[in-house]
Design a protein around this motif. Sequence first.
Motif, PDB file in Angstrom:
ATOM      1  N   TRP A 571      45.207  56.951  31.219  1.00  0.00           N
ATOM      2  CA  TRP A 571      43.918  57.185  30.573  1.00  0.00           C
ATOM      3  C   TRP A 571      43.683  56.177  29.450  1.00  0.00           C
ATOM      4  O   TRP A 571      42.539  55.772  29.191  1.00  0.00           O
ATOM      5  CB  TRP A 571      43.855  58.608  30.024  1.00  0.00           C
ATOM      6  CG  TRP A 571      43.351  59.592  31.035  1.00  0.00           C
ATOM      7  CD1 TRP A 571      44.049  60.203  32.018  1.00  0.00           C
ATOM      8  CD2 TRP A 571      42.005  60.066  31.148  1.00  0.00           C
ATOM      9  NE1 TRP A 571      43.243  61.040  32.755  1.00  0.00           N
ATOM     10  CE2 TRP A 571      41.972  60.973  32.232  1.00  0.00           C
ATOM     11  CE3 TRP A 571      40.838  59.820  30.439  1.00  0.00           C
ATOM     12  CZ2 TRP A 571      40.813  61.622  32.633  1.00  0.00           C
ATOM     13  CZ3 TRP A 571      39.668  60.459  30.821  1.00  0.00           C
ATOM     14  CH2 TRP A 571      39.664  61.354  31.914  1.00  0.00           C
ATOM     15  N   ARG A 574      41.782  53.070  30.406  1.00  0.00           N
ATOM     16  CA  ARG A 574      40.381  53.156  30.834  1.00  0.00           C
ATOM     17  C   ARG A 574      39.461  52.586  29.764  1.00  0.00           C
ATOM     18  O   ARG A 574      39.505  53.007  28.604  1.00  0.00           O
ATOM     19  CB  ARG A 574      40.005  54.611  31.118  1.00  0.00           C
ATOM     20  CG  ARG A 574      40.611  55.161  32.389  1.00  0.00           C
ATOM     21  CD  ARG A 574      40.059  56.532  32.687  1.00  0.00           C
ATOM     22  NE  ARG A 574      38.590  56.558  32.638  1.00  0.00           N
ATOM     23  CZ  ARG A 574      37.845  57.578  33.013  1.00  0.00           C
ATOM     24  NH1 ARG A 574      38.441  58.674  33.467  1.00  0.00           N
ATOM     25  NH2 ARG A 574      36.534  57.527  32.927  1.00  0.00           N
ATOM     26  N   ASP A 576      36.244  52.997  29.350  1.00  0.00           N
ATOM     27  CA  ASP A 576      35.153  53.876  28.921  1.00  0.00           C
ATOM     28  C   ASP A 576      35.649  55.104  28.163  1.00  0.00           C
ATOM     29  O   ASP A 576      34.838  55.919  27.713  1.00  0.00           O
ATOM     30  CB  ASP A 576      34.334  54.335  30.129  1.00  0.00           C
ATOM     31  CG  ASP A 576      35.166  55.136  31.118  1.00  0.00           C
ATOM     32  OD1 ASP A 576      36.404  54.940  31.152  1.00  0.00           O
ATOM     33  OD2 ASP A 576      34.595  55.963  31.853  1.00  0.00           O
ATOM     34  N   ALA A 577      36.972  55.266  28.030  1.00  0.00           N
ATOM     35  CA  ALA A 577      37.532  56.464  27.405  1.00  0.00           C
ATOM     36  C   ALA A 577      37.850  56.196  25.937  1.00  0.00           C
ATOM     37  O   ALA A 577      38.591  55.258  25.605  1.00  0.00           O
ATOM     38  CB  ALA A 577      38.788  56.904  28.139  1.00  0.00           C
ATOM     39  N   THR A 652      34.534  60.668  27.234  1.00  0.00           N
ATOM     40  CA  THR A 652      33.921  59.660  28.095  1.00  0.00           C
ATOM     41  C   THR A 652      32.469  60.017  28.343  1.00  0.00           C
ATOM     42  O   THR A 652      32.082  61.190  28.276  1.00  0.00           O
ATOM     43  CB  THR A 652      34.656  59.570  29.440  1.00  0.00           C
ATOM     44  OG1 THR A 652      34.677  60.878  30.040  1.00  0.00           O
ATOM     45  CG2 THR A 652      36.081  59.085  29.274  1.00  0.00           C
ATOM     46  N   SER A 657      32.903  59.795  33.995  1.00  0.00           N
ATOM     47  CA  SER A 657      34.167  60.537  33.960  1.00  0.00           C
ATOM     48  C   SER A 657      34.437  61.207  35.293  1.00  0.00           C
ATOM     49  O   SER A 657      33.560  61.882  35.848  1.00  0.00           O
ATOM     50  CB  SER A 657      34.123  61.594  32.858  1.00  0.00           C
ATOM     51  OG  SER A 657      35.335  62.306  32.802  1.00  0.00           O
TER      52      SER A 657
END
Length: 673
Positions: A571, A574, A576-577, A652, A657
């Motif tokens: 995670w 990522r 966008d997280a 997110t 997500s």
Amino acid sequence: MAAETISPSGPEPEPGSAADPDPAPEPPAAPGAAAGRAAPERGRDRLRTRGRAAAAPAALVLALAVPLAVALGVLAEPRWYPQLDVAMTELRIRDVTTTHPPLVGLPGRIEGLGTAGSHPGPISFWALAPFYRVYGASAWAMQAATATLNLGAMAATLWVAHRRAGRLGLLGAAVALAVLVRYYEAERLTEAWNPYLPMTWWALFLLAVWSVLCDDLALLPVAGLAGTFCAQTHVPYAGLVAGLGALTVAAVGARLWRRRADPVARRRLLRWSGATVALVGVLWLPPVVEQVRGDPGNLAVLVDSLRHPDEPPAGLADGLEAWLAKLDLRTLVTKSQRVEGSPVPGLLLLAAWAAAAAVAVRRRRRPGGWPLVRLHAVVAAALALGAVSIVRIPGHLWDYLVLWATSTTVLALAATLATVAVATAGGATEAGAPRRAPSRSLAPAVPAAVPALVAALVVVAASATYDAAHAQVPQPGVSRIDRHVIPPTIAALRRGDAPGGGRDGRYLITWDDALTPGLNGYAFLLELERQGFDAGMEEAWELGARPHRVMAREEATAVVTYVAGPRVAEWRRRPDAVEVAAYDPPAEDRAAFARLRAEATERLREHGVGELAAGLDTNLLGTQVDPRMPADVVPLLRRMLDLGAPAAVFVTPADTSPDTSADTPAVAPAGGP
């Protein structure tokens, strides 16, 4: 008619009647001022007498309250964040005063008519709600409210015991309740999990039924309330309550028929019966309303689930083994929750109880005989219904499904000892029925029991208090993670440091949890709601979150995902997280976790269930409660859960997500309530 009590001297006559062998002496008439002085003196005497009479019950209630108070003190800090079932309970308690009041109980292992169902009714939520608000509407407030309900049930049980058997019965009941408090532990008596909530109420129900059989009709509403609390809160009680309820109705009906020519007795029976029917009707109105409005209604789902279980029942052999294991008096000392083992200790108690019941039946026409016979009748019905219930439990026989059995065992032991005491006292134990009856002297054999009972109460209550001083919240390892990740998440959302729009956002809660899938999803939902955020879960979790907390992904402005275990690193890669909170166990805990995982994997291979090892990295709690899990591996997995694993929270945008929680279903601490 006065209520009948266990007393070798028989039911007490009304004070001052011709049958009263010890009538209260009339004060001499005094003219003028002398009479004026006598009246206040008599009033003060009455007040002193009532004060002394109330002191003993109050002291006994206080003794039972001490372990609960100590547990609440221990649990007050550090702050606890309820998870899964208990979080669902608090969500429903919060709903009581809203436009979405709960109409059914907590979700459970209930499947019927092609849909999942819940326990019968919401009475526990409604009963907890006032105390929850008074204590501050926090997680600890829910624990304090639970302790208050349990203490109330125990105080009512003492009151019933006093009506039945006077001060000696009151003291004996206090010892029995102390034994139950020690066995169940204050830790459970402060936890609002639905299998735990009815434990003390079942004891009250048994004594209330006995009282009704003794013609103490004022206890009919008490039996109706206690029985409803048990049956609505946890479905394993439903058959037991229905069976004993049928016995009670039959007894009242038979008494009404025998006294049909007596208008006074008939009106009394109808008055108390009508009040009880009205009370029970009101208490069962919410699930009936839901049944009418539902498609299908929850009651219909429950009935279909019981008629067509999706798993085979325990069966005669395993069911009777568990039934006899719960009759083993040694478990009251060891606090064992086992549902298997040698049947010999249980058979010994059964034999002793049966012999005592036979003695009671033979001496039923002697003073104090009929109340004992009726007590043994309640024990017999509870034992028989319990055996049938255990045999028919579908799926794995978890210990939390038969918690009621210990109260039944204690009542069987109490009935046996009471029979011995009454049979050997030779005609003198204290009568405790009509409250206005004059006191009676005790036979030499009876006072000898008082110091023994007092000593037993002190020892057992002290042991329960010692245990309470070491109380822990459910899943302490997960709670430790929560304390590190939930407050920073709330702060980040409040500041607007992550996608979603800050306080004005709408947040969808999901999880990617290798330790306890779903447990912390409900913890986050509850805390975000408590802090005033608009949060919800996807439709798949509607039964647990309730429909008004369902949030479609397209309605959300951001997704809050709790991640625990090996996927935290994934995670973090990522783009966008946004990571808003994290927890990393100490190095020694991570090393211990790895050692335990390796040992557990090896033992699973040795037991021939090596395939379960895969769950150690994807669903540790679900793997622990798998029925195939060898008993010697369970402590290793529990220790792993206590140690915890790396965890983080990511926010997110809703449109990027993935739906991670759908692949990791929520599990209950013991496989579901």
